[in-house]
Design an enzyme around this catalytic site. Sequence first.
Site, PDB file in Angstrom:
ATOM      1  CB  ALA A   1       7.440 -10.692  -1.448  1.00  0.00           C
TER       2      ALA A   1
ATOM      3  CG  HIS B   1       1.173   4.250   6.485  1.00  0.00           C
ATOM      4  ND1 HIS B   1       1.219   5.248   5.702  1.00  0.00           N
ATOM      5  CD2 HIS B   1       1.682   3.063   5.609  1.00  0.00           C
ATOM      6  CE1 HIS B   1       1.421   5.011   4.425  1.00  0.00           C
ATOM      7  NE2 HIS B   1       1.930   3.679   4.429  1.00  0.00           N
TER       8      HIS B   1
ATOM      9  CD  GLN C   1       7.977   0.634  -7.889  1.00  0.00           C
ATOM     10  OE1 GLN C   1       6.812   0.242  -7.766  1.00  0.00           O
ATOM     11  NE2 GLN C   1       9.074   0.464  -7.000  1.00  0.00           N
TER      12      GLN C   1
ATOM     13  CG  ASP D   1       9.795  -2.061  -1.543  1.00  0.00           C
ATOM     14  OD1 ASP D   1       8.718  -1.659  -1.353  1.00  0.00           O
ATOM     15  OD2 ASP D   1      10.408  -1.961  -2.642  1.00  0.00           O
TER      16      ASP D   1
ATOM     17  CG  ASP E   1       1.598  -1.548   2.410  1.00  0.00           C
ATOM     18  OD1 ASP E   1       0.439  -1.193   1.643  1.00  0.00           O
ATOM     19  OD2 ASP E   1       2.142  -0.254   2.702  1.00  0.00           O
TER      20      ASP E   1
END
Lengths: 504, 550
Positions: free
Chosen positions: A348, A269, A239, A313, A365
């Site tokens: 993930a 959050h 990204q 992540d 998330d």
Amino acid sequence: MNERATRLLLLASVFVIATCGLIYELVAGTLASYLLGDSVTQFSTVIGVYLFAMGVGSWLSGFVTRHEARLFVQVQLLVGLVGGGSAALLFAVFPHVDAFRPVLYGLILTVGTLVGLEIPLLLRILKDRIAFNDLVAKVFTFDYVGALLASLLFPLVLVPRLGLIRASCLFGMLNVVVALLSARVLRLDGPWAAATRWCGALLLALLGAGMAASSHILAWSESQMYADPVVHAVSTPYQRIVLTRGAGDLRLHLNGNLQFSSRDEYRYHEALVHPGLSRLPDARRVLVLGGGDGLAIREVLRHPGVEQVTLVDLDPAMTRLFGSQPMLQGLNGDAFASPKVSVVNEDAFAWLEQPRGTFDFVVVDFPDPTNFSLGKLYTTTFYRRLARVIAPEGACVVQCTSPWAARRAFWCVDATLRAAGFHTEPYHAYVPSFGEWGFILASARPLAGSPRLPDGLRFVTGDTLRSMREFPPDMARVPTEPNQLNNQSLVRYFEEDWARATGR
Amino acid sequence: MPPAPKRPARPSPSPGAPPISRRRFIASGAGLATSLAACTPRGRMEGSLQRPGMDAGHRWRDGHAPSAAALEDVDVVVVGGGISGLVAARALCAQGRLKVRLLELCDEPGGNSSGGNIAGIPHPWGAHYVPIPSPEAQDLVGLLRELGVVTGIDAAGRPAYREEYLCHDPEERLFLHGRWQDGLVPNLGLSARERAEIGEFLERMNVLRDARGADGRRAFAIPVDASSGDARWRDLDRETFAAWLSREGFRSAPLRWYIDYCCRDDFGMDASKVSAWAGLHYFASRDGLAANAPSHSVLTWPEGNAWLAGRLREPVAVADALRPGVMATRVEALPNAVRVDGWDVRQSRAVGWKARHVVLAVPSFVAARLMSGNRPVATPPVQHAPWLVANLWLDRAPDGRGAPLSWDNVWMEGRGLGYVVANHQFLRRNHDGLVITYYLPLDHAEPQAARREAAAWDWGTARDLVLEDLHRVHPGLGGITRRLDVRVWGHGMATPTPGGIWGGDRNVDGRAGERVWLAHTDHGGISIFEEAHAQGLRAARGILHAQGIS
């Protein structure tokens, strides 16, 4: 230089003028299509305006009564400057949609007029050197062949190999070189000749610098896409990470999409973590998927019973950045420094394939399902895999876009979780920089227990919790297809809904 | 518009026989997949050109067939490790009571369903998908259940498929008029009349899907032998598909492009060459049924059908029945037994078996030669189309306007059939680059001439051929290609020309003598996974029955 060579050179300049002119036209058309969409409209208006401007130029040439040669060279230099710089200029105004059109058509009109002026001037310069019928035949032949060459070069070589900025700079330089050569063969002299040479050298340097700096120009143009100054920008294999800072406001953008604003991220959050975790008083092990900014972990760590937090992540650049940059560490309460937290940089989906034990609470998330690759992280297959790592009395929460802007997308995630065997509790919260935002709490069995909220929250209270679960009619459940790998219904709902909501 | 029928299979299993072409024999010791050329004229791009099994196959064709000094006594020898052979060997090993040997010329079984791996990304070298089976294909559903592809059967009797193995969305896109459209049936920029004609054609195929003959059997069934014997349908095998289409008024260019594309994709030749029966079979034989997917869905894996070949191989390997690198050279009936001679290509020595039964899971022309010209293989003469398959390892996904990169990507002006993306079925996102598999049936000339031509290529020729076609939709693709490997399959798959299905004496019991069993898609006439599976299973069941094992 003999007469024959002079003639040939001047005719060659027709060729270059034609090629360059069309290249600028194509650059403008392409950029207009990029930004404004609807390439048919963009290209036809660009071509139409360009041809019209050429007509204007030709008409203006009628008012020129002397110094044709000098004017020809000057016009040529001007074309080099305006045309050669056009792509860089258009990229620069790219982020300002309102300014884009005037600049675009201004450029086309200028370049078209100048090019339209050149050919009649050249005809007049050459009229004493070549018989008229031969002259017209030759000039127009070179003109049209040059156009063909440009139209072939542009898509096949220039765009893929050079990119738009460098291509237009290159052709601007070509214009300048032709101007300098013409000045020579037309034997311009006096102060004008010297000025022309200086001017030409300066332009060559300028356009050359433009070519060299094209990637900086692009980066700078990107910075204009954000309201606030860019303080950090990095491209990773996964990204583009951009941080901007305005007055008391730090913002994270991934691939141009806003992820949080430091002004109101606590709302997001807190709403993501506490409604679920506060109802699991015995929660010890927590898993966070995505959320490499550490902000969700900060909220998780408010629950003293939590002994272990695992963050998965994909992008190591994210977790590194948020674990080492003081400004960002301040924001996430230095969550990554906690001995309870361990970080895994893996996909993930792949991570869940291995047996991982179970977790009492899982925070999902991920970025919104803006493409088919991200859409896979919201499928029945993914949630079934997720279910295997959730403890029998545990739960997970999924961030799932805006139930107001993308109503079907939100309820599609709900339908998908149900299809994967979860009991769901959808809820929503208002986050000013995002708008109305949706979450779904999912568990194998309905969660009992009343919420025990930690101290120090600024947004979530017993009262807000109750109101979060109310869905007014404009966000109420709509029937949708569950999102499967083989239909990716969510990505389609998401695209359509957001397009409608933002009027695009 | 009714849903478009899915394309059944790319060069589908014509199991593990030596694909033989007319190339001059090149002596090679142990080399099976002959890597003829390699490495990098075009900048940093690397690659290879492979012709699996060709050298050994040609050597055998030119008379190399030494006799073994000693014979191993076994129950069954299966010759050929393509899908038919693997299915047969797996079923024979399952009981644990038979001593089985599966002879496969290449290093790994799989035949047209083999695959490879570049930088951790598995990819196909041939067939790359199987449509979800029709309700009558219970054996196949049973197999898929054993392999974990079918996860359960719902109350209505519909199999539920493991979602991961169903082709992920977006499935297909077609490049025409300068941009990519969703789906392969041409749509972008068509006139109303052209669209209507495509609709009519697809509707007609829907009707034919339910058509039955006087004997009550489906007009077009899988396996082919389950189709109706009614002359009304079988006579369609006498003309070309193109002739049938023209007669029925299906003439518009986009429709005919689509049909030609499908025929080339499944048979290696266009509608002007294939039998009308075969062409209609392609469109009207499938009626997939699933609890969790539409009827036209397909099953696929990053490595294509090599995934299935790998799963079929496991029990065969566990039973120590697998003999890779061995080419059968002669099969001879003895009293109450069959002798099989072979050549161990790795050790360069003759090997032999005395078996109670032999399964010939090889193309019909190889079977006939193995039986030393006894002409035991009573099927119509089969033509085999040569194919080129290329795998390209790219830095990143290629650019394009319109519909996003899909599993299957096709362009109308293409010479080949487009490419599939190996990474498409991946769930994880972190992988090094992208592998695409490009398919080109070499149908520009008669098969024999095309084989001869392809045999003379070096890697550079093949690479340029592949890139030239890909550059029509992705200019500059060569610049982001790290590696380009090419395989030429000299005898890629059976091509059902008119008379190719019902024109000859069809071998209906699948036998060539008391102890020699035939199992190959050549005997069905259509080269697809389902046919190979049915062929292999029929042979195995026949042997188990003969041995009194149920």
